[in-house]
Design an enzyme around this catalytic site. Structure first.
Site, PDB file in Angstrom:
ATOM      1  N   ASP A  19       0.844  -1.199   0.000  1.00 25.86           N
ATOM      2  CA  ASP A  19       0.000   0.000   0.000  1.00 25.86           C
ATOM      3  C   ASP A  19       0.883   1.254   0.000  1.00 25.86           C
ATOM      4  OD1 ASP A  19      -2.131  -1.731   0.160  1.00 25.86           O
ATOM      5  OD2 ASP A  19      -2.703  -1.194   2.217  1.00 25.86           O
ATOM      6  N   GLY A  45      -3.331  -5.388   1.057  1.00 29.79           N
ATOM      7  CA  GLY A  45      -4.021  -6.482   0.361  1.00 29.79           C
ATOM      8  C   GLY A  45      -5.041  -7.034   1.324  1.00 29.79           C
ATOM      9  N   GLU A 145     -10.581 -11.251  -4.510  1.00 28.04           N
ATOM     10  CA  GLU A 145      -9.363 -10.768  -5.180  1.00 28.04           C
ATOM     11  C   GLU A 145      -8.729 -11.833  -6.072  1.00 28.04           C
ATOM     12  OE1 GLU A 145      -7.666  -7.626  -1.909  1.00 28.04           O
ATOM     13  OE2 GLU A 145      -7.818  -9.703  -1.312  1.00 28.04           O
ATOM     14  N   THR A 224     -21.694  -5.032   7.717  1.00 28.05           N
ATOM     15  CA  THR A 224     -20.953  -4.104   8.580  1.00 28.05           C
ATOM     16  C   THR A 224     -21.392  -2.679   8.267  1.00 28.05           C
ATOM     17  OG1 THR A 224     -19.086  -3.963   7.038  1.00 28.05           O
ATOM     18  CG2 THR A 224     -18.974  -5.670   8.734  1.00 28.05           C
ATOM     19  N   GLY A 226     -19.861   0.322   9.615  1.00 31.50           N
ATOM     20  CA  GLY A 226     -18.884   1.321  10.063  1.00 31.50           C
ATOM     21  C   GLY A 226     -19.081   1.653  11.528  1.00 31.50           C
ATOM     22  N   THR A 252      -8.686   2.389   6.602  1.00 32.70           N
ATOM     23  CA  THR A 252      -8.173   1.327   5.721  1.00 32.70           C
ATOM     24  C   THR A 252      -7.964   0.038   6.511  1.00 32.70           C
ATOM     25  OG1 THR A 252      -6.943   3.061   4.576  1.00 32.70           O
ATOM     26  CG2 THR A 252      -6.414   0.768   3.988  1.00 32.70           C
ATOM     27  N   ASP A 256     -11.142  -5.757   7.006  1.00 41.90           N
ATOM     28  CA  ASP A 256     -10.239  -6.918   7.019  1.00 41.90           C
ATOM     29  C   ASP A 256      -9.995  -7.387   8.459  1.00 41.90           C
ATOM     30  OD1 ASP A 256     -10.067  -6.487   4.298  1.00 41.90           O
ATOM     31  OD2 ASP A 256      -8.275  -5.243   4.493  1.00 41.90           O
ATOM     32  N   GLY A 291      -2.526   2.876   8.482  1.00 42.19           N
ATOM     33  CA  GLY A 291      -2.057   1.725   7.714  1.00 42.19           C
ATOM     34  C   GLY A 291      -2.968   0.530   7.887  1.00 42.19           C
TER      35      GLY A 291
HETATM   36  O1  RIB Z   1      -8.988  -3.421   2.641  1.00 38.37           O
HETATM   37  C1  RIB Z   1      -7.861  -2.608   2.552  1.00 38.37           C
HETATM   38  C2  RIB Z   1      -6.951  -3.066   1.430  1.00 38.37           C
HETATM   39  O2  RIB Z   1      -7.580  -2.893   0.193  1.00 38.37           O
HETATM   40  C3  RIB Z   1      -5.659  -2.304   1.351  1.00 38.37           C
HETATM   41  O3  RIB Z   1      -4.661  -2.843   2.186  1.00 38.37           O
HETATM   42  C4  RIB Z   1      -5.326  -2.306  -0.116  1.00 38.37           C
HETATM   43  O4  RIB Z   1      -4.271  -3.153  -0.434  1.00 38.37           O
HETATM   44  C5  RIB Z   1      -6.629  -2.643  -0.822  1.00 38.37           C
HETATM   45  O5  RIB Z   1      -6.609  -3.694  -1.707  1.00 38.37           O
END
Ligand code: RIB
Length: 310
Positions: A19, A45, A145, A224, A226, A252, A256, A291
């Site tokens: 990123d 990712g 992905e 979800t 937020g 970000t 995940d 990050g």
């Molecule tokens: O979900 C966040 C991710 O989405 C980032 O880390 C970036 O790589 C994107 O693909």
């Protein structure tokens, strides 16, 4: 991952990115240049972030993915290995570059992401089947992905073996329609939920949306929301889980963190609604740091926060 390791395991299929993150008061419009304030390079990712979140929850974790034969790829694999993640099912493809995401984070913590998958698109169905056989996971967690035929092969192997399948239908949820009926757990954010359920209402009732998504096949649906937490439908149970108030630095990777932490608890046999409560806490903690991978929380922090929300 050592052979004969009988601990619960999660296998994540998804992207391993680098990123490139700029902070800015606001992201540029088309044709405009905006001066940013800060620049950083982070491990990212969605797949790799979820892997780190699962590993930091203390569960044996492996990743299925691919990187190029370049510095970014080598650095990202080293990061994952430092986290104790099994990277044996990551292929190194010399013909492609490693995945990269260009991310602008605004003052509010909201982000805009341009993602270039590169080697991630080279993972084959055969590699998926081999990874499943080697890891023998309790839970398979994927994003969208990897190529769809590869994901279909992974879900087939998981279902035949009785592993829990968990689909985080992102990015571009419309690509995942064939996978949704194969998922035991479907996890989506608001826009992904609207897209998959084909709801046209501008401000939908999330309970109705979760019902509509459950009708597509998954036994458990998590939407979800937020800062508003999440709506969870598991079988006939429906629950709204509130998110604890936190100071937002960077959103970000919040989704995940939710997925990885929830998958780890499901691998331990925790009830899905309780596992989603853990996911809400993990996502809330993730937004308090900059990050993607650096912000994935550890199990102890999550457990402390969950206790404050009961
Ligand atoms: O979900 C966040 C991710 O989405 C980032 O880390 C970036 O790589 C994107 O693909």
């Amino acid at each position: 991952m050592p052979e004969n390791d009988a601990r619960n395991a999660v296998l994540v299929g998804g992207a391993i990115n680098t990123d490139l993150v700029a902070r800015t008061t606001r992201a540029p419009e088309a044709g405009e240049t905006v001066t940013g304030s800060d620049f950083n390079v982070f491990g990212g990712g969605k797949g790799a972030n979820q892997t780190v979140a699962s590993a930091r929850s203390g569960v044996r974790t492996a990743i299925l993915g691919a990187v190029g034969q370049d510095d970014f790829g080598r650095q990202r694999l080293a990061d994952l290995q430092r986290e104790g993640v099994d990277v044996a099912a990551v292929t190194i493809d010399a013909s492609m570059a490693s995945g990269v995401a260009l991310i602008a984070v605004e003052e509010s913590g909201e982000n805009r992401i341009l993602y270039v998958p590169g080697a991630t698109l080279t993972v084959t169905p055969e590699q998926a089947a081999t990874a499943f056989d080697q890891v023998r996971p309790d839970v398979v967690l994927t994003t969208l992905e990897l190529p769809i035929p590869t994901l279909e092969r992974l879900y087939k192997a998981a279902r035949e073996a009785g592993a829990v399948t968990m689909l985080n239908a992102t990015p571009e949820p419309e690509n995942g329609r064939t996978l949704v009926p194969l998922a035991d757990v479907l996890l989506v954010n608001e826009s992904e939920a609207v897209s998959l359920s084909e709801h046209s209402d501008g401000s939908p009732n999330w309970v109705d949306v979760a019902e509509a998504l459950a009708a597509l096949g998954p036994r458990c649906v998590v939407v979800t929301l937020g800062a508003a937490g999440a709506v969870v439908r598991d079988g006939q149970r429906m629950e709204r889980i509130a998110a604890p108030p936190v100071e937002v630095v960077d959103t970000t990777g919040a989704g995940d963190a939710f997925c990885g932490a929830m998958a780890a608890r499901l691998a331990e046999g925790v009830d899905p609604i309780e596992a989603a409560r853990v996911g809400v806490a993990a996502g809330s903690l993730a937004v308090t740091k900059a990050g993607a991978q650096p912000s994935m929380p550890h199990r102890e922090e999550i457990d402390r926060l969950v206790e404050t929300t009961r």
